[in-house]
Design an enzyme around this catalytic site. Structure first.
Site, PDB file in Angstrom:
ATOM      1  CE1 TYR A   1     -19.184  26.674 -12.354  1.00  0.00           C
ATOM      2  CE2 TYR A   1     -17.574  25.956 -14.057  1.00  0.00           C
ATOM      3  CZ  TYR A   1     -18.206  25.780 -12.692  1.00  0.00           C
ATOM      4  OH  TYR A   1     -17.799  24.752 -12.049  1.00  0.00           O
TER       5      TYR A   1
ATOM      6  CG  MET B   1     -11.291  20.653 -15.341  1.00  0.00           C
ATOM      7  SD  MET B   1     -10.740  20.282 -13.554  1.00  0.00           S
ATOM      8  CE  MET B   1     -10.411  21.942 -12.957  1.00  0.00           C
TER       9      MET B   1
ATOM     10  NE  ARG C   1      11.024  28.713 -33.748  1.00  0.00           N
ATOM     11  CZ  ARG C   1      10.098  27.509 -33.985  1.00  0.00           C
ATOM     12  NH1 ARG C   1       8.902  27.789 -33.794  1.00  0.00           N
ATOM     13  NH2 ARG C   1      10.630  26.864 -34.882  1.00  0.00           N
TER      14      ARG C   1
ATOM     15  CE  LYS D   1       7.799  20.546 -33.400  1.00  0.00           C
ATOM     16  NZ  LYS D   1       8.512  21.657 -34.141  1.00  0.00           N
TER      17      LYS D   1
HETATM   18  C1  LIG Z   1       8.259  21.612 -35.437  1.00  0.00           C
HETATM   19  C2  LIG Z   1       9.113  21.843 -36.486  1.00  0.00           C
HETATM   20  C3  LIG Z   1       9.093  21.118 -37.800  1.00  0.00           C
HETATM   21  C4  LIG Z   1       7.966  20.704 -38.438  1.00  0.00           C
HETATM   22  O1  LIG Z   1       6.908  21.549 -38.540  1.00  0.00           O
HETATM   23  P1  LIG Z   1       5.387  21.321 -39.223  1.00  0.00           P
HETATM   24  O2  LIG Z   1       4.944  22.503 -39.477  1.00  0.00           O
HETATM   25  O3  LIG Z   1       4.681  20.671 -38.216  1.00  0.00           O
HETATM   26  O4  LIG Z   1       5.728  20.330 -40.572  1.00  0.00           O
HETATM   27  C5  LIG Z   1      10.086  21.411 -38.611  1.00  0.00           C
HETATM   28  N1  LIG Z   1      11.239  22.092 -38.316  1.00  0.00           N
HETATM   29  C6  LIG Z   1      11.365  22.522 -37.166  1.00  0.00           C
HETATM   30  C7  LIG Z   1      12.486  23.347 -36.771  1.00  0.00           C
HETATM   31  C8  LIG Z   1      10.580  22.316 -36.172  1.00  0.00           C
HETATM   32  O5  LIG Z   1      10.654  23.074 -34.963  1.00  0.00           O
END
Ligand SMILES: *Cc1c(COP(=O)(O)O)cnc(C)c1O
Length: 383
Positions: free
Chosen positions: A269, A322, A147, A49
């Site tokens: 800054y 930046m 979640r 992802k």
């Molecule tokens: C992002 C995610 C993972 C991967 O997690 P890592 O800690 O990067 O290995 C696995 N399962 C779900 C549901 C996630 O959201």
């Protein structure tokens, strides 16, 4: 070339590149294989992802596929669509599930939604036609993270609806751990037990609980499929750093100017840093627009981030702006660094976790924000 070699070479970049991200594809493949071996006979997926954690899905996904990975997890339909072209015959799971009205879009690309509730199950079941089930899907069950995922009462309600269940092919039941980076945390056992109970209600489905840290908690957590992301990219979130993976990413940025700042001079800054003694300051070509956290700034008496110069750390002084960061190179030994030379933001001696904690964050966030302005150099080799 293996990542161990990266420390000995200047990054390969066009003369005008302000920064270069070197990504070691053979090491990513080696990391996937090491994790797959570790969990066998359970399967090992890859979580790709967020553009493969910012490293470039179009390069990372084919590399993992070549290593043998056939199960990929993405967050969104667009990510699934992109992944699909590189992964013939593989299964792609969409973690965000089915947004209202999007079931047909997911089905059209042959991806599997990770459903999180009964409304999604109904919209997916609506794709069933002529006595056949809807295409295979996954079901996220909530075991305490609160979640994403269906709770136990709603799961029971879903499973009691024969008409609905008959039209579904739930191929995978999964859940996600809240505290896997702390091996001794009691929540791990609690969630494991909850997951065992819930997955038993869908006995035909395969089961998946662990991500990068969870798979290091032992066999009990492996079930049929593990879902690492961060570890594939060299991340070691757990403080004992025992995951059998090596670093994948080096981020090198050029020095634009070196200043000799007299005692009493201020840097950056808001004049938040004042040199108490004469200091040698290098201004480097990266800033918060490139993923250097502004929170890594350091005024007097504060500790912020650092960069690595030939393996020696140079602390950030003053505000991260930046496009620019100022670092104190007074104590760096060896030849004086100068304009055009590279320093590492991430690399040998400066792992993702250290960069994250230097900014009050985590390595995951460092990875996913790495600058779009930097040149990307993918190291590849036959293996
Ligand atoms: C992002 C995610 C993972 C991967 O997690 P890592 O800690 O990067 O290995 C696995 N399962 C779900 C549901 C996630 O959201």
């Amino acid at each position: 070339m293996s990542s161990a070699d990266l420390r000995h070479v200047e990054p390969d970049a066009p003369a005008g590149a302000t920064g270069v991200i070197t990504i070691d594809l053979p090491q990513i493949r080696a990391n996937w294989r090491a994790l797959a071996q570790r969990v066998a006979p359970a399967g090992c997926a890859a979580v790709v992802k967020a553009d493969a954690y910012g490293l470039g899905a179009v390069r990372i996904i084919p590399a993992l596929y070549r290593a043998g990975c056939r199960n990929f997890f993405v967050a969104t339909i667009d990510e699934a669509r992109k992944a699909q072209g590189y992964t013939p015959g593989a299964t792609i799971y969409v973690l965000d599930g089915i947004l209202p009205g999007s079931a047909a879009d997911i089905a059209a690309i042959g991806a599997r939604p990770v459903m999180t509730g009964i409304e999604e199950a109904r919209s997916w079941a609506a794709l069933a036609a002529g006595g056949v089930t809807a295409p295979p899907a996954a079901l996220h069950v909530d075991t305490g993270l609160h979640r994403l995922g269906i709770g136990e009462a709603e799961l029971d309600f879903l499973l009691a609806d024969d008409g609905l269940v008959r039209r579904l092919d739930i191929a995978l039941v999964m859940s996600h751990l809240a505290c896997a980076d702390e091996a001794g945390h009691p929540m791990n056992r609690t969630q494991l037990e909850a997951f065992r109970r819930l997955r038993a209600k869908v006995p035909k489905a395969r089961a998946s609980l662990a991500a990068s840290d969870g798979l290091m908690l032992g066999r009990d957590y492996h079930f049929d499929l593990v879902r690492p992301g961060y570890a594939l990219y060299g991340g070691q979130a757990s403080p004992n750093r025992t995951t059998p993976v090596g670093p994948v990413v080096r981020v090198s940025v050029r020095i634009l100017q070196v200043h000799e700042v007299p005692a009493g001079g201020t840097i950056g800054y808001s004049a938040s840093y004042r040199a108490l003694t004469p200091r040698r300051i290098a201004t480097i070509a990266a800033g918060y627009a490139d993923g250097v956290f502004r929170h890594a700034s350091a005024g007097n008496g504060e500790t912020g981030g650092a960069v690595s110069i030939r393996g020696q750390l140079a602390p950030i002084v003053g505000r991260v702006s930046m496009d620019l960061v100022t670092v104190d190179i007074t104590e760096i030994e060896g030849p004086l660094p100068g304009r055009g030379d590279f320093v590492d933001l991430v690399g040998p001696g400066l792992p993702l976790e250290t960069v994250g904690s230097g900014a009050g964050s985590i390595g995951y966030e460092v990875l996913t924000r790495l600058g779009a302005r930097f040149h990307r150099n993918y190291v590849d080799a036959d293996d």
